[in-house]
Design an enzyme around this catalytic site. Structure first.
Site, short mmCIF file in Angstrom:
data_model
loop_
_atom_site.label_atom_id
_atom_site.label_comp_id
_atom_site.label_asym_id
_atom_site.label_seq_id
_atom_site.Cartn_x
_atom_site.Cartn_y
_atom_site.Cartn_z
CD GLU A 91 -3.70 -18.81 8.40
OE1 GLU A 91 -2.55 -18.82 9.86
OE2 GLU A 91 -4.09 -17.52 9.14
CB CYS A 104 -9.07 -14.62 3.12
SG CYS A 104 -7.70 -14.74 2.67
CB CYS A 111 4.75 -15.43 2.26
SG CYS A 111 4.91 -13.85 0.37
CB CYS A 115 5.68 -7.16 4.64
SG CYS A 115 5.17 -7.08 2.71
CB CYS A 118 3.20 -9.81 7.42
SG CYS A 118 2.20 -11.41 6.15
N GLY A 158 1.01 -15.85 1.39
CA GLY A 158 1.52 -15.62 -0.44
C GLY A 158 1.61 -14.84 -0.83
CD GLU A 159 2.77 -10.49 -4.29
OE1 GLU A 159 2.15 -9.98 -3.37
OE2 GLU A 159 2.45 -10.96 -5.32
CB SER A 190 -3.79 -9.12 -2.13
OG SER A 190 -3.10 -8.08 -1.52
CB SER A 213 0.17 -4.84 -0.22
OG SER A 213 -1.15 -5.54 0.28
CG LEU A 214 0.39 2.38 -1.43
CD1 LEU A 214 2.01 1.44 -3.08
CD2 LEU A 214 0.01 3.41 -2.30
CG HIS A 215 0.39 -1.37 3.80
ND1 HIS A 215 -0.59 -1.52 4.10
CD2 HIS A 215 0.83 -2.74 3.04
CE1 HIS A 215 -0.94 -2.86 3.87
NE2 HIS A 215 -0.48 -3.28 3.37
CG ASN A 289 -2.50 -7.60 11.93
OD1 ASN A 289 -4.29 -7.82 11.96
ND2 ASN A 289 -3.20 -8.45 10.08
CB CYS A 332 -3.49 -12.70 7.34
SG CYS A 332 -2.48 -13.65 5.66
S1 SF4 Z 1 2.25 -8.84 3.42
FE1 SF4 Z 1 1.44 -10.75 1.97
S2 SF4 Z 1 3.23 -10.29 0.47
FE2 SF4 Z 1 3.84 -8.98 2.19
S3 SF4 Z 1 5.10 -11.09 3.88
FE3 SF4 Z 1 2.89 -11.34 3.87
S4 SF4 Z 1 2.02 -12.87 2.60
FE4 SF4 Z 1 3.72 -11.86 1.97
#
Ligand code: SF4
Length: 344
Positions: A91, A104, A111, A115, A118, A158-159, A190, A213-215, A289, A332
């Site tokens: 997407e 985006c 991925c 995380c 996600c 994806g990363e 990112s 992406s620290l969080h 989210n 996302c």
């Molecule tokens: S936040 Fe980014 S790196 Fe983490 S699982 Fe989702 S897509 Fe992958």
């Protein structure tokens, strides 16, 4: 068959010579595809029928197919669900701002970073996207809105740093004058923090914005949310960011999804501000989210304000990021996820 969108101009020029065609055909084809949005060899009228026939026998011109489209009533954000040549689904999200359109894009199918907040992580990684599949998302989007995209954010499924070579080639094609000519300063990448790849990216000295992406400011609570934190500590990430800043002089962005009772205390905000005082940085606060696959709850508005004010009082530029397209399959990766569930 190879997809012509995976070629940069030099490679396509070399291909032309190898196939007894004139080198300048490559430039003409780039113009048709990237400047005139013509995605069918037949319609490239200044190229002879014989040459078009030769090229189409060897190189496909494949764009992802839109199979579903959602548009936000609130802010006009569009989510596109796209089918790739092999049937995989990804997407992209198109956002409209005062300065123009931003997209985006996804860089992988799924991925493998896992995380916990996600939707893209659920089901793991299927495969990397090719440079052409990433740039194809932009071409399809421009066609869909009948306008130019001016900013690109690599923040979809994806990363990006886990698909390093293809993503770098995508950026080179995107940057090129003969292609979409989107400058590095209009690109944001990112990452969840793959430290060696941040150093590698820094050494390229691109002017792209790096968004981490620290969080969480603490390794243990970060590891509960992001398995990558078991491999690289926050200190290692911050050191790599400092290196990135020294190489590029680009301010680093930090993404921080506020989760009620998990990472939204005053102490967390104070620890975060101490971490980020070594180089110019900017924190984007977002609400987590709420997806059905986890129990995370968004922080309330008072905690969000307190968190933001604490960072600002301690000298860290901070914004609460407006959520785009909240009324359309929110998170996302969720549109793809919902599609997969309905069809599996
Ligand atoms: S936040 Fe980014 S790196 Fe983490 S699982 Fe989702 S897509 Fe992958």
């Amino acid at each position: 068959m190879k997809n012509i969108l995976d070629f940069n101009l030099e490679e396509l020029s070399a291909w032309m010579l190898e196939n007894n065609e004139s080198k300048f055909r490559a430039k003409q084809i780039f113009q048709w595809i990237y400047k005139s949005s013509v995605f069918n060899y037949e319609n490239m009228k200044n190229i002879s029928e014989k040459t078009r026939g030769n090229i189409s026998k060897e190189l496909s011109l494949y764009l992802p197919n839109i199979i579903k489209e959602q548009k936000s009533e609130k802010d006009g954000t569009k989510k596109l669900l796209l089918k790739l040549e092999d049937g995989n689904i990804i997407e992209s999200v198109i956002m409209q701002y005062k300065y123009g359109y931003s997209i985006c894009v996804s860089t992988q199918v799924g991925c493998r970073m896992g995380c916990s907040f996600c939707a893209s992580a659920i089901g793991g990684m299927v495969r990397n996207l090719t440079p052409g599949e990433i740039i194809g998302q932009i071409l399809v989007a421009q066609n869909n809105i009948n306008d130019r995209i001016s900013n690109v954010v690599l923040m979809g499924s994806g990363e990006p740093l886990d698909n390093f070579d293809n993503v770098i080639k995508f950026i080179e094609i995107l940057n090129s004058k003969e292609s979409l000519y989107i400058g590095a300063r209009h690109i944001t990448m990112s990452t969840c923090g793959i430290v060696p790849k941040i150093y590698e990216l820094a050494d390229l000295e691109y002017q792209i914005t790096l968004a981490i992406s620290l969080h969480s400011p603490k390794d243990d609570s970060r590891a509960d949310m992001m398995p990558i934190a078991r491999k690289y500590t926050i200190k290692e990430i911050i050191d790599s960011c400092e290196y990135y800043y020294n190489k590029t002089k680009r301010r680093i962005s930090f993404e921080y999804a506020l989760i009620k009772g998990v990472n939204d205390s005053k102490e967390d905000a104070l620890s975060l501000s101490k971490l980020l005082n070594k180089f110019p940085s900017h924190v984007n606060l977002i609400s987590v989210n709420e997806i059905k696959e986890n129990t995370y709850k968004k922080s309330d508005s008072l905690s969000i304000e307190m968190f933001k004010n604490t960072l600002i009082q301690n000298g860290i530029e901070t914004t609460i990021r407006r959520k785009m397209g909240e009324d359309i399959d929110g998170a996302c990766g969720q549109l793809r996820r919902n599609h997969m569930e309905n069809f599996s």
